[in-house]
Design an enzyme around this catalytic site. Sequence first.
Site, short mmCIF file in Angstrom:
data_model
loop_
_atom_site.label_atom_id
_atom_site.label_comp_id
_atom_site.label_asym_id
_atom_site.label_seq_id
_atom_site.Cartn_x
_atom_site.Cartn_y
_atom_site.Cartn_z
N GLY A 78 -5.09 -1.61 4.96
CA GLY A 78 -4.28 -2.76 4.52
C GLY A 78 -4.97 -4.09 4.79
O GLY A 78 -5.07 -4.95 3.91
N ARG A 79 -5.48 -4.25 6.00
CA ARG A 79 -6.08 -5.56 6.35
C ARG A 79 -7.48 -5.75 5.77
O ARG A 79 -8.10 -6.79 5.99
CB ARG A 79 -6.06 -5.74 7.88
N GLU A 99 -4.89 -6.29 14.88
CA GLU A 99 -4.34 -5.00 14.47
C GLU A 99 -5.44 -3.93 14.49
O GLU A 99 -5.18 -2.75 14.68
CB GLU A 99 -3.69 -5.09 13.08
N GLU A 148 10.39 -4.92 4.56
CA GLU A 148 10.42 -6.34 4.19
C GLU A 148 10.14 -6.50 2.69
O GLU A 148 10.85 -7.19 1.96
CB GLU A 148 9.35 -7.12 4.98
N LYS A 172 9.27 -0.42 14.07
CA LYS A 172 9.85 -0.10 12.75
C LYS A 172 10.94 0.95 12.90
O LYS A 172 12.01 0.85 12.30
CB LYS A 172 8.77 0.47 11.82
N HIS A 220 -5.00 -32.79 18.51
CA HIS A 220 -3.86 -33.61 18.93
C HIS A 220 -2.71 -32.74 19.41
O HIS A 220 -1.58 -33.22 19.51
CB HIS A 220 -3.44 -34.52 17.78
N LYS A 234 0.84 -1.20 0.00
CA LYS A 234 0.00 0.00 0.00
C LYS A 234 0.88 1.25 0.00
O LYS A 234 0.70 2.16 -0.79
CB LYS A 234 -0.91 -0.03 1.22
O1 F6P Z 1 3.15 -2.68 9.74
C1 F6P Z 1 1.79 -2.91 9.64
C2 F6P Z 1 1.29 -2.64 8.27
O2 F6P Z 1 1.25 -1.28 8.04
C3 F6P Z 1 -0.06 -3.28 8.03
O3 F6P Z 1 -1.10 -2.52 8.50
C4 F6P Z 1 -0.04 -3.47 6.56
O4 F6P Z 1 -1.01 -4.38 6.14
C5 F6P Z 1 1.37 -3.97 6.36
O5 F6P Z 1 2.13 -3.22 7.29
C6 F6P Z 1 1.93 -3.82 4.99
O6 F6P Z 1 1.95 -2.50 4.56
P1 F6P Z 1 2.16 -2.10 3.05
O7 F6P Z 1 1.04 -2.71 2.26
O8 F6P Z 1 2.14 -0.61 3.01
O9 F6P Z 1 3.48 -2.67 2.60
#
Ligand code: F6P
Length: 525
Positions: free
Chosen positions: A257-258, A343, A202, A494, A374, A196
Amino acid sequence: MSQLGSPAWQALSAHAEAMRKEHLRGLFAEDPERFTTFTIDEGGLLLDFSKQRINAETLALLHVYANSVDLDAQKRRMQAGEKINHTEQRAVRHMDLRAGEQAPPEVKNVLKRMQVFCESIHSGRWRGYSGERITDIVNIGIGGSDLGPRMASKALTAHQQPDLHVHFIANVDGADIAPLLARLNPRTTLFIIASKTFTTLETLTNAHSARNWLLATAGNENAVAQHFVAISTNLELTSKFGIANDHVFEFWDWVGGRFSMWSAIGLSLALAIGWRHFEQLLAGAKAMDEHFFAAPPEKNLPLTLALLALWNTDFLGAASHAVLPYSQSLALLPSFLQQLEMESNGKQVNRDGEPVGVATCPVLWGEPGTNGQHSFYQLIHQGGQVIPCDFIALRESDFPLPGHHIALLANCLAQSSALAFGQTAEEVRATVVAEALVPYKIFPGNQPSTTMIIPALTPYTLGQLLALYEHKVFCLGALWNLNSFDQWGVELGKQLAGQLTPLLEGQGDAAVFDASTRGLINALR
Ligand code: F6P
């Protein structure tokens, strides 16, 4: 006045005093109609919440509380596009993504582009730099840019497109992407960089490694165009990465995002299951939106799930909540719901910036039945904690094999029954057992659960199910008077990771950090 001190909340507290003494055995004995009273059958989904530790008065008081916070008004504000995510000054409009004919033109436009793209990949019209067709798609994203499509691709394995393999990479740990790349052919692999913000460490780290891997074989920057597309709200940064605008699928800041798998973030999923199925997923979610906005409170599935969660968390003291799909295909549902619920509602401050004052989102976790039976069910049965459970069962199997599905369903019903009613010392003794073992074989029961029956796992019913949980999250946020749509709690880590990176590389002064962190830096250097 905080609504937590309101007469409606206090009435619930007083009622809870009495209800905490009740056992599900007694509640069922008192009311032979309990199943009918506490079941909602709507849109093909059956929700049996008769095994929750409630009676008619509990439910009535919960609805009074929901009215006292004017949940309906909050729904209307969301629907009207008001900026209910007030800390980020954003509207919450993910329902517009699945509104079909009523969707805004910009949404229709991106959906059309996604459809054309899917068709070009599926038909083999889209070619890699060497002229070969694409056989593998790698979605690189994390959190909301990963979990939804990843979970839904697995859930809809029975509806997959043939001859196309869709993979998901999220972790910055090289152990995620490296083994995958080692198996793939750069000539026939296409990467979707899903972010987003397009600033997520990452995702960008993985994206750069993927790019280097491609270029190591292709040897020419021009190859990037045929092997990378992006999904983002940030066209400036996607273009800086080298992805041309016509290879970027846009979405908007009013999509959290979620809550984003219905947007272009769903591209990997659409590739996995085909465009027709993706549209059915959207249609299922739309049907749940319509139900949520139109159904009366007593028949309203998301509101009911939210009220039960509020009851269990704040009045019965449940600190966690298990999601137990009796469906291997739904194996990733718990991890998807972890982000969606935790979240969104794992917050300590309300919409006025004051302490919420009560426990908010419980820790959500789970595994598919029967595997969990189990491993951790022991604790749910005899560990002494209140752990409300959502059992999710499919009437029809998506992979029917003789004997399997009946065994699965029998286990699902057995567990919810054992958790609710337990086994008394007298019942244990009736089985002829050494007296010394009796205490070990007692099951206290009274563990609250809801069982949802879905007719079959299809794109449509999956859409309904996920939108059901999304609206549950919204309702809970309204009931706790908190903002479900921001996530400030992820920022500090972060920021510190940014400061620690040079220190781990041996540069800079670690003195600003505590003794433990300094010790660990030294141990790792
Ligand atoms: O760090 C949390 C977050 O901002 C989430 O809310 C989001 O879904 C995820 O990181 C990934 O963010 P992006 O889509 O901006 O890479």
